[in-house]
Design a protein around this motif. Structure first.
Motif, PDB file in Angstrom:
ATOM      1  N   THR A   1      42.914 -29.685  19.248  1.00  0.00           N
ATOM      2  CA  THR A   1      43.828 -29.651  18.105  1.00  0.00           C
ATOM      3  C   THR A   1      44.079 -31.071  17.623  1.00  0.00           C
ATOM      4  OG1 THR A   1      44.870 -27.758  19.126  1.00  0.00           O
ATOM      5  CG2 THR A   1      46.039 -28.769  17.280  1.00  0.00           C
ATOM      6  N   ILE A   2      43.851 -31.285  16.318  1.00  0.00           N
ATOM      7  CA  ILE A   2      44.034 -32.625  15.755  1.00  0.00           C
ATOM      8  C   ILE A   2      45.262 -32.673  14.844  1.00  0.00           C
ATOM      9  CG2 ILE A   2      42.465 -32.157  13.813  1.00  0.00           C
ATOM     10  CD1 ILE A   2      42.372 -35.504  15.476  1.00  0.00           C
ATOM     11  N   ALA A   3      45.650 -31.520  14.294  1.00  0.00           N
ATOM     12  CA  ALA A   3      46.830 -31.484  13.414  1.00  0.00           C
ATOM     13  C   ALA A   3      47.390 -30.071  13.425  1.00  0.00           C
ATOM     14  CB  ALA A   3      46.449 -31.875  11.989  1.00  0.00           C
ATOM     15  N   SER A   4      48.712 -29.976  13.273  1.00  0.00           N
ATOM     16  CA  SER A   4      49.320 -28.651  13.170  1.00  0.00           C
ATOM     17  C   SER A   4      50.589 -28.763  12.341  1.00  0.00           C
ATOM     18  CB  SER A   4      49.643 -28.091  14.562  1.00  0.00           C
ATOM     19  OG  SER A   4      50.762 -28.761  15.099  1.00  0.00           O
ATOM     20  N   ARG A   5      51.055 -27.624  11.866  1.00  0.00           N
ATOM     21  CA  ARG A   5      52.268 -27.602  11.035  1.00  0.00           C
ATOM     22  C   ARG A   5      53.000 -26.285  11.274  1.00  0.00           C
ATOM     23  NH1 ARG A   5      54.120 -30.169   6.231  1.00  0.00           N
ATOM     24  NH2 ARG A   5      55.387 -28.779   4.957  1.00  0.00           N
ATOM     25  N   GLY A   6      54.323 -26.404  11.401  1.00  0.00           N
ATOM     26  CA  GLY A   6      55.129 -25.188  11.500  1.00  0.00           C
ATOM     27  C   GLY A   6      55.300 -24.683  12.917  1.00  0.00           C
ATOM     28  N   TYR A   7      55.110 -25.558  13.919  1.00  0.00           N
ATOM     29  CA  TYR A   7      55.318 -25.155  15.312  1.00  0.00           C
ATOM     30  C   TYR A   7      56.340 -26.086  15.960  1.00  0.00           C
ATOM     31  CZ  TYR A   7      51.056 -22.494  14.642  1.00  0.00           C
ATOM     32  OH  TYR A   7      50.126 -21.616  14.178  1.00  0.00           O
ATOM     33  N   ALA A   8      57.044 -25.525  16.949  1.00  0.00           N
ATOM     34  CA  ALA A   8      58.039 -26.327  17.659  1.00  0.00           C
ATOM     35  C   ALA A   8      57.357 -27.511  18.356  1.00  0.00           C
ATOM     36  CB  ALA A   8      58.768 -25.457  18.672  1.00  0.00           C
ATOM     37  N   GLN A   9      56.192 -27.265  18.950  1.00  0.00           N
ATOM     38  CA  GLN A   9      55.411 -28.336  19.577  1.00  0.00           C
ATOM     39  C   GLN A   9      54.149 -28.520  18.753  1.00  0.00           C
ATOM     40  OE1 GLN A   9      56.132 -30.042  22.587  1.00  0.00           O
ATOM     41  NE2 GLN A   9      58.154 -29.071  22.359  1.00  0.00           N
ATOM     42  N   ASN A  10      53.803 -29.779  18.447  1.00  0.00           N
ATOM     43  CA  ASN A  10      52.645 -29.933  17.567  1.00  0.00           C
ATOM     44  C   ASN A  10      51.324 -29.594  18.268  1.00  0.00           C
ATOM     45  OD1 ASN A  10      51.668 -32.243  18.857  1.00  0.00           O
ATOM     46  ND2 ASN A  10      52.569 -33.653  17.372  1.00  0.00           N
ATOM     47  N   GLY A  11      51.328 -29.642  19.592  1.00  0.00           N
ATOM     48  CA  GLY A  11      50.145 -29.195  20.325  1.00  0.00           C
ATOM     49  C   GLY A  11      48.909 -30.048  20.131  1.00  0.00           C
ATOM     50  N   VAL A  12      49.076 -31.220  19.511  1.00  0.00           N
ATOM     51  CA  VAL A  12      47.905 -32.066  19.269  1.00  0.00           C
ATOM     52  C   VAL A  12      47.302 -32.479  20.603  1.00  0.00           C
ATOM     53  CG1 VAL A  12      47.212 -34.348  18.452  1.00  0.00           C
ATOM     54  CG2 VAL A  12      48.565 -32.846  16.997  1.00  0.00           C
TER      55      VAL A  12
END
Lengths: 462, 153
Positions: free
Chosen positions: A207-218
């Motif tokens: 995972t390089i980018a995320s949006r709309g989650y409590a943890q970005n998980g990158v």
């Protein structure tokens, strides 16, 4: 006889500027005003725009008393229509203003008056009511012609155009990723999304980018073939799951599997994939360029029927543009023409700062912990360790992609090293785990290590 | 008094639009079927039909305030008159002839800017009401710098 009020779209012939429209307003002292306007511009089903070229009475009136009334003529029949309007706002920049301004300038240039005719603003009015003026002409109304499709385009098409234009302007990979997820959210309502990049050598996606989650998980990883995202990566075909059963949720599956296979000790070195606790619909679309897998774009929603074929199509279009952008911006960015704005930052003397961050490097698995918490591993872990040791040892804070590529200890692949995406990954993990120690881009191919705290280092040999 | 250059303009086939407002200051607009300058050059008479201009006539009866803008389609020369209602009455035979003459001239103007004159000929201009207006102000309204400036006689 009752007549159905026409919709603004039905009045498309009146909105082409063939016949000037009348516009009446009223001052706060009660004095009415009437003027011709060369064109009423369609904005959307409930709004029109009127060009504001000169400071005049209309301009002043609607700002103190917003109601207005316009009368337009259909150029085919000279039938009149009244629009009851309310002034909402004035725009002096943005796409609507730009297109109205360009149109005005083009006309002005024909008559050699570019200095005289200049758009000051696009005044936006809400359309409160539309009325066909009865008893105006004895000509019959023209048959309800099909609306020309080129005139009123679908809202999705407008958003796709905006997204294409914005992505096309991105100069850095990080901007491209953030902008795409932001626009998918704001323009299309994909509130929960993530982009994973393919690491072909290890058969994984990260995972390089995320949006709309409590943890970005990158930094979280998914193996090719695992769950929806892994399946999509392997098959290189988009996949949509609606009303999915809880047991199918890939995020949980990945986590459970990791726990079962490797135990708790290893799990602390796993970053959980971002996932909605109650995800009920998901789409994953492969990011490919010339048939080669770059990554996966995935969205999810708590609504079981949120995603239909419209969403499939939208994401597939966006994915094509995104994949090309990622591929282009991930190429070597060493030959930066951007001037280097150095802000030399001396390393804080040990003990000088009240606070310190302790970084520990585990040689066994190239893993970096910060203050006892897992931060990152593998290539990004080695990169961070190299930066930190140079910062503490030599007082260096500015670095280039080029020197990292030359550094054999980092073991970057010679072809398609994904260095830029690894740096983004590292930057985001640091933002999450140690925000007071940052990697700050300094233009293409350059970045700086900035810190607000003292840095302490230790190593655990293999 | 209406300046003589403006009087000349108003004698041609100008497009005549009318603005009024109600007690809540909500504006209304309509089209008039011709305009005639009074002999005193301080008043004008415009021609309206009840069907097309019902709300305008209501507003006029209520507060008497009116704005009339006249533009020549072929060259966009324009002026705006502000005034007060003197009275509303059915148009006389002579006035109906004047309105018909205006209608022909306006159709000719439209032809000159590329519209088929028969389109305008189909406008329903009768039964016409004559709306007499005392002109209180005259404004330059030809587009460009200076538009909106008050014109002195």
């Amino acid at each position: 006889m009752t007549t159905v009020a026409p919709r603004l779209e039905d009045l498309w012939p009146c909105l082409q500027g063939m016949i000037p429209a009348a516009l009446s307003t009223c001052a706060l002292d009660g004095t009415p005003n009437i003027t011709f306007v060369s064109q009423i511009h369609y904005v959307d089903a409930a709004h029109v725009a009127i060009s504001h070229q000169f400071f005049n009475k209309t301009h002043r009136n609607v700002r103190e008393n917003p109601p207005a009334c316009a009368m337009m003529l259909d150029p085919r029949t000279l039938q009149a229509y009244r629009l009851y309007l309310r002034f909402k706002r004035s725009e002096s920049s943005g796409p609507l203003f730009d297109s109205m301004s360009l149109q005005l300038q083009a006309i002005a240039s024909y008559s050699g008056m570019t200095d005289v005719f200049r758009l000051l603003a696009a005044d936006i009015y809400e359309v409160l009511r539309i009325e066909r003026v009865e008893g105006f002409t004895s000509l019959p109304a023209p048959p309800p012609a099909e609306r020309p499709s080129g005139l009123f385009i679908d809202e999705d098409l407008v958003s796709l155009r905006l997204l294409a234009e914005r992505l096309n302007r991105c100069e850095l990979l990080g901007d491209l990723l953030e902008t795409s997820l932001q626009l998918l959210d704001e323009r299309f309502g994909f509130r929960h999304s993530m982009i994973l990049l393919a690491d072909e050598r290890n058969g994984k996606l990260f995972t390089i980018a995320s949006r709309g989650y409590a943890q970005n998980g990158v930094g979280s990883e998914v193996g090719f073939g695992d769950g929806l995202i892994g399946m999509v990566a392997r098959a290189r075909r988009a996949l949509r799951l609606s009303a999915i059963d809880h047991s199918l949720r890939y995020a949980r599956a990945v986590r459970d599997r990791a726990e079962a296979v490797a135990g708790k000790e290893a799990l602390c070195r796993e970053i959980p994939l971002p996932g909605l606790p109650g995800a009920a619909a998901q789409i994953a679309v492969p990011l490919t360029v010339r048939g080669q897998l770059i990554g996966v774009l995935a969205v999810e929603s708590p609504e079981p029927l949120a995603f239909m074929s419209r969403e499939d199509s939208l994401l597939t279009i966006v994915a094509a543009q995104l994949a090309a952008g990622i591929e282009h911006l991930s190429r070597e960015q060493d030959d930066s023409a951007v001037a280097l704005h150095t802000r030399p930052q001396p390393a804080p003397a040990a003990g000088a700062s009240a606070r310190a961050r302790h970084f520990c490097f585990f040689h066994a698995d190239d893993c970096v912990f910060v203050d006892g918490d897992y931060l990152i591993r593998n290539v990004p872990g080695r990169i961070l360790w190299r930066l930190l040791t140079q910062y503490c040892g030599d007082g260096r804070s500015e670095f280039t992609n080029r020197e990292l590529r030359m550094d054999s200890w980092l073991r970057l692949p010679e072809f398609k090293d994904n260095l830029e995406s690894r740096l983004i990954l590292l930057r985001k993990r640091m933002e999450q785990k140690c925000p007071d120690v940052r990697l700050v881009p300094r233009g293409r191919g350059r970045f700086a290590l900035e810190t607000d705290v003292a840095i302490e280092l230790s190593e655990k040999k293999a | 008094m209406i300046p003589s250059t403006m009087c000349d303009l108003l004698r041609t086939g100008v497009s005549v639009i009318v603005g009024t407002r109600d007690a809540a200051l909500t504006p209304e607009c309509t089209r008039a079927w011709g305009i005639r300058v009074g002999a005193d050059r301080a008043s004008v008479t415009i021609f309206l039909t009840e069907t097309v201009s019902g709300k305008t006539l209501c507003n006029l009866k209520e507060n008497g305030l009116i704005a009339v803008s006249c533009t020549r389609p072929t060259d966009h020369v324009a002026c705006q008159l502000k005034g007060r209602l003197r009275r509303i009455r059915p148009a006389t035979e002579k006035e109906l002839e004047l309105s018909a003459a205006w209608h022909r001239e306006f159709a000719a103007e439209l032809l000159a800017v590329g519209f088929q004159p028969q389109l305008a000929e189909q406008w329903i201009t009768r039964p016409a009401l004559a709306v007499e207006i005392d002109v209180t102000d005259v404004f330059q309204q030809t587009p460009g710098p200076g538009t909106g400036e008050r014109v002195r006689p």
